[in-house]
Write a protein that holds these residues in place. Sequence first.
Motif, PDB file in Angstrom:
ATOM      1  N   GLU A 161      45.790  44.570  44.949  1.00  0.00           N
ATOM      2  CA  GLU A 161      44.379  44.171  45.022  1.00  0.00           C
ATOM      3  C   GLU A 161      44.134  43.140  46.129  1.00  0.00           C
ATOM      4  N   LYS A 162      45.131  42.315  46.459  1.00  0.00           N
ATOM      5  CA  LYS A 162      44.950  41.211  47.415  1.00  0.00           C
ATOM      6  C   LYS A 162      44.376  41.633  48.761  1.00  0.00           C
ATOM      7  N   PRO A 163      44.926  42.659  49.427  1.00  0.00           N
ATOM      8  CA  PRO A 163      44.347  43.039  50.734  1.00  0.00           C
ATOM      9  C   PRO A 163      42.901  43.513  50.620  1.00  0.00           C
ATOM     10  N   VAL A 164      42.577  44.161  49.525  1.00  0.00           N
ATOM     11  CA  VAL A 164      41.196  44.614  49.294  1.00  0.00           C
ATOM     12  C   VAL A 164      40.273  43.401  49.224  1.00  0.00           C
ATOM     13  N   LEU A 165      40.682  42.392  48.453  1.00  0.00           N
ATOM     14  CA  LEU A 165      39.850  41.200  48.288  1.00  0.00           C
ATOM     15  C   LEU A 165      39.772  40.387  49.578  1.00  0.00           C
ATOM     16  N   GLU A 166      40.862  40.343  50.330  1.00  0.00           N
ATOM     17  CA  GLU A 166      40.836  39.638  51.612  1.00  0.00           C
ATOM     18  C   GLU A 166      39.867  40.309  52.585  1.00  0.00           C
ATOM     19  N   ASP A 167      39.875  41.647  52.612  1.00  0.00           N
ATOM     20  CA  ASP A 167      38.939  42.378  53.469  1.00  0.00           C
ATOM     21  C   ASP A 167      37.491  42.103  53.054  1.00  0.00           C
ATOM     22  N   LEU A 168      37.244  42.133  51.750  1.00  0.00           N
ATOM     23  CA  LEU A 168      35.891  41.887  51.254  1.00  0.00           C
ATOM     24  C   LEU A 168      35.448  40.454  51.531  1.00  0.00           C
ATOM     25  N   SER A 169      36.360  39.498  51.366  1.00  0.00           N
ATOM     26  CA  SER A 169      35.977  38.100  51.612  1.00  0.00           C
ATOM     27  C   SER A 169      35.651  37.872  53.089  1.00  0.00           C
ATOM     28  N   ALA A 170      36.323  38.591  53.979  1.00  0.00           N
ATOM     29  CA  ALA A 170      36.018  38.483  55.404  1.00  0.00           C
ATOM     30  C   ALA A 170      34.666  39.130  55.724  1.00  0.00           C
ATOM     31  N   GLU A 171      34.363  40.218  55.039  1.00  0.00           N
ATOM     32  CA  GLU A 171      33.110  40.926  55.291  1.00  0.00           C
ATOM     33  C   GLU A 171      31.904  40.260  54.628  1.00  0.00           C
ATOM     34  N   TYR A 172      32.143  39.519  53.546  1.00  0.00           N
ATOM     35  CA  TYR A 172      31.052  38.891  52.793  1.00  0.00           C
ATOM     36  C   TYR A 172      31.215  37.370  52.752  1.00  0.00           C
ATOM     37  N   PRO A 173      30.929  36.683  53.877  1.00  0.00           N
ATOM     38  CA  PRO A 173      31.044  35.218  53.863  1.00  0.00           C
ATOM     39  C   PRO A 173      29.997  34.560  52.960  1.00  0.00           C
ATOM     40  N   GLY A 174      28.984  35.311  52.563  1.00  0.00           N
ATOM     41  CA  GLY A 174      27.955  34.803  51.662  1.00  0.00           C
ATOM     42  C   GLY A 174      28.355  34.875  50.200  1.00  0.00           C
ATOM     43  N   ILE A 175      29.596  35.254  49.914  1.00  0.00           N
ATOM     44  CA  ILE A 175      30.132  35.275  48.556  1.00  0.00           C
ATOM     45  C   ILE A 175      31.404  34.434  48.562  1.00  0.00           C
ATOM     46  N   ALA A 176      31.523  33.517  47.602  1.00  0.00           N
ATOM     47  CA  ALA A 176      32.732  32.699  47.477  1.00  0.00           C
ATOM     48  C   ALA A 176      33.760  33.487  46.659  1.00  0.00           C
ATOM     49  N   PHE A 177      34.977  33.580  47.162  1.00  0.00           N
ATOM     50  CA  PHE A 177      36.066  34.296  46.493  1.00  0.00           C
ATOM     51  C   PHE A 177      37.090  33.294  45.982  1.00  0.00           C
ATOM     52  N   TYR A 178      37.491  33.454  44.715  1.00  0.00           N
ATOM     53  CA  TYR A 178      38.506  32.602  44.096  1.00  0.00           C
ATOM     54  C   TYR A 178      39.469  33.468  43.288  1.00  0.00           C
ATOM     55  N   SER A 179      40.686  32.953  43.115  1.00  0.00           N
ATOM     56  CA  SER A 179      41.640  33.634  42.250  1.00  0.00           C
ATOM     57  C   SER A 179      42.103  32.659  41.175  1.00  0.00           C
TER      58      SER A 179
END
Length: 169
Positions: free
Chosen positions: A80-98
């Motif tokens: 799942e990590k690469p998927v979330l990293e790609d999404l976090s790069a594409e959506y800077p308007g969303i904060a990503f946390y684990s």
Amino acid sequence: MRLKALLYLLITAILATSLLTSGCTLPRASPASTGTPDPGSPADTGIPEISDMSLVETALESKPVFIEFGAPWCGWCDLEKPVLEDLSAEYPGIAFYSVNVDESRSLADDFYIKGIPAMYLIVKKNPDGSYQYIDMAGKTNSDRLKSMIRGYRTYDQLKPLMDAAVAAR
């Protein structure tokens, strides 16, 4: 009688094997800390690891928040990590946390986490203190349990949810 015992032993072996290989739902002890991050741990990613809701609360003042619950030993979480990293790069308007469920059990319990990976997409905090989530259908929902995104998800499955969160804000 001997055939019955052999059959019982065979069934027990099959069940034990399936439980051990069925995914990341069994609790396991986390390895002792060595002072350096384990390969594949959340510290290796650009997604910050949290252990309480303070950063989430701050981020929610200005943008939606995506939280991924996982553990270093979880193979599906690693996928799942690469998927979330790609999404976090594409959506800077969303904060990503684990959240590492082994280290932050109370936070995982607050979010009803019984198996990993599990994720939540929080749009905002309601005036009553509850949260507004995006569920798997891309709809806003205040029900925490029904809003859980369970199991491994692909980029194409999560992207529409990100779009819905941005639109709902």
